[in-house]
Write a protein that holds these residues in place. Structure first.
Motif, PDB file in Angstrom:
ATOM      1  N   LEU A   1       0.757  -1.305   0.066  1.00  0.00           N
ATOM      2  CA  LEU A   1       0.057   0.196   0.053  1.00  0.00           C
ATOM      3  C   LEU A   1       0.843   1.266   0.104  1.00  0.00           C
ATOM      4  N   GLY A   2       2.213   1.289   0.154  1.00  0.00           N
ATOM      5  CA  GLY A   2       3.037   2.274   0.126  1.00  0.00           C
ATOM      6  C   GLY A   2       3.058   3.003   1.677  1.00  0.00           C
ATOM      7  N   ASP A  20       2.657   6.503   1.315  1.00  0.00           N
ATOM      8  CA  ASP A  20       2.151   7.911   1.170  1.00  0.00           C
ATOM      9  C   ASP A  20       0.931   7.915   0.313  1.00  0.00           C
ATOM     10  N   GLY A  21       0.242   6.983   0.222  1.00  0.00           N
ATOM     11  CA  GLY A  21      -1.140   6.697  -0.190  1.00  0.00           C
ATOM     12  C   GLY A  21      -2.298   7.062   0.455  1.00  0.00           C
ATOM     13  N   PRO A  22      -3.588   6.390   0.112  1.00  0.00           N
ATOM     14  CA  PRO A  22      -4.713   6.924   1.000  1.00  0.00           C
ATOM     15  C   PRO A  22      -4.878   6.022   2.442  1.00  0.00           C
ATOM     16  N   TRP A  23      -3.990   5.067   2.603  1.00  0.00           N
ATOM     17  CA  TRP A  23      -3.917   4.248   3.822  1.00  0.00           C
ATOM     18  C   TRP A  23      -2.979   4.711   4.629  1.00  0.00           C
ATOM     19  N   GLN A  24      -3.229   4.942   5.902  1.00  0.00           N
ATOM     20  CA  GLN A  24      -2.318   5.399   7.008  1.00  0.00           C
ATOM     21  C   GLN A  24      -2.348   4.448   8.174  1.00  0.00           C
ATOM     22  N   HIS A  77      -8.316   5.360   6.275  1.00  0.00           N
ATOM     23  CA  HIS A  77      -8.453   5.862   4.864  1.00  0.00           C
ATOM     24  C   HIS A  77      -8.484   7.446   5.182  1.00  0.00           C
ATOM     25  N   THR A 127      -7.650  -1.882  -3.186  1.00  0.00           N
ATOM     26  CA  THR A 127      -7.424  -0.934  -4.518  1.00  0.00           C
ATOM     27  C   THR A 127      -8.455  -1.255  -5.735  1.00  0.00           C
TER      28      THR A 127
END
Length: 397
Positions: free
Chosen positions: A306-307, A309-313, A327, A387
């Protein structure tokens, strides 16, 4: 009817499994580390030599043989309890129900740290209590805001006497309340005449072996402490305890006696025997190593899939069982459940941890019992579901 007077209460289905599904849902411990040969031998000896007592009814007290085992665990977080202040339970869930029934009246308000363990919310609602979110900021429970919240609720005619929290490796976030905040919280509770209910299943499961001072240690007359052997030994024995001031413990003991009549003498004897012969150090260390390894595998896989710096933290916890994903755009994670199931993976949507519809933008992943070799595979399946284009999701507009 009584059942018509209270809203329906339902727990998420955490422990169901089937087919090739990789479950990140239920918080099951890793019993591969439990020395089953030792436990089996001790149970056999108990039944052979003392079965007529161990298999009989007993009184609603913690057995003398179990008290040292409990005191050993509590001492690791800087606190203790005398036998008169201990109440046996069939795990923390029974303790939560006993608190709701024994320390408050239907219609009263209980302040609850959110996101909240669903079993706590269900227990308090079943007892007829009204839940209200305890104020928090980025560092956790906020004692200054708590004073305002309690004043506002009482001014509106609400009776507020209890505050529930899970301050160490919280379920579901994995967060731990800093020690300075703990002292502020206890001081505020003292001023407000609040009783704090400290639910502590995970406090001894830090990955590096360090511990945080329990709230109970800061004011044992102001804190009702819920302990359990489910996470530091095994949940199948269904054994835990409440540590409370003696007058409160006496009230809770009456409540638990109505709920269960008698604790399991066999379970208490087995746990006491294990502690007297083996102590807790080796078993706790084995659990910590297992959970650290699994947590690292899951967090590494999340970063890869998911990386960062994407929408998920999310944040890597320092202990416990869970990783909490949010999200950034507030998407309701329940919309991904069907897609996740089609990909062969399960999780718990964040809405299960809210008390009034909040936290729907999050989801909880449990790493504690997933086979190591399947964690990365499960995260890949999850990432594929998270995704998917919105137009392909079941129920999408």
């Amino acid at each position: 009817m009584w059942t018509d007077m209270r809203p329906a209460v339902e727990m998420p289905r955490l422990f169901e499994r089937g087919g090739d599904v990789i479950s990140f849902a239920g918080g099951l411990p890793d019993l591969d580390v439990l020395p089953l040969d030792t436990v089996s031998a001790q149970l056999s000896r108990l039944v052979r030599l003392g079965g007529k007592l161990a298999l009989q009814y007993t009184t609603p007290h913690v057995a003398g043989a179990l008290v040292p085992a409990i005191k050993d665990l509590m001492a690791r977080e800087g606190t203790t309890a005398e036998p008169g202040g201990l109440v046996p339970t069939a795990g923390s869930q029974m303790g939560l129900m006993a608190v709701g029934l024994g320390l408050a009246a239907p219609g009263e308000t209980i302040l609850v740290q959110t996101p909240a363990y669903p079993g706590a919310a269900a227990a308090f609602r079943t007892a007829g209590l009204t839940l209200h979110a305890a104020p928090e900021d980025a560092s956790g429970l906020d004692a200054h805001a708590l004073r305002r919240t309690v004043a506002e609720l009482r001014a509106a005619g609400r009776t507020v006497r209890l505050l529930y929290c899970n301050p160490t490796f919280q379920n579901p976030t994995g967060a731990t309340l800093p020690e300075a905040r703990r002292r502020e919280l206890v001081a505020a509770a003292r001023e407000l005449d609040l009783l704090i209910v400290e639910d502590n299943p995970y406090g001894l499961l830090s990955f590096d072996g360090t511990t945080t001072t329990a709230l109970h240690a800061l004011d044992p007359e102001r804190v009702v402490y819920l302990g359990t052997f489910s996470k530091v030994f095994a949940p199948g024995l269904r054994c835990g305890w409440i540590a409370a001031p003696e007058p409160i413990a006496a009230s809770l003991r009456r409540t638990t006696e109505v709920m269960a009549l008698s604790p399991s003498a066999l379970t208490q004897a087995a746990l006491g025997a294990f502690h007297s012969r083996s102590g807790w150090d080796d078993l706790l260390d084995a659990y910590r190593r297992s959970y650290k390894e699994r947590c690292d595998l899951m967090a590494d896989a999340l970063e890869a899939e998911l990386g960062t710096d994407g929408p998920w933290q999310w944040e890597r916890p320092g202990g416990g069982f869970y990783i909490w994903l949010r999200h950034r755009d507030g998407t309701d994670t329940a919309r991904f459940v069907a897609a996740a199931a089609e990909h062969g993976v399960s999780y718990v949507p964040g809405s299960h941890f809210g008390i009034d519809g909040e936290h729907a933008d999050a989801l909880r992943l449990c790493f504690s019992n997933v086979p190591r070799k399947r964690i990365a595979e499960g995260v890949a399946r999850l990432a594929a579901a998270l995704t998917e284009p919105a137009s392909t999701l079941r129920g999408a507009a």
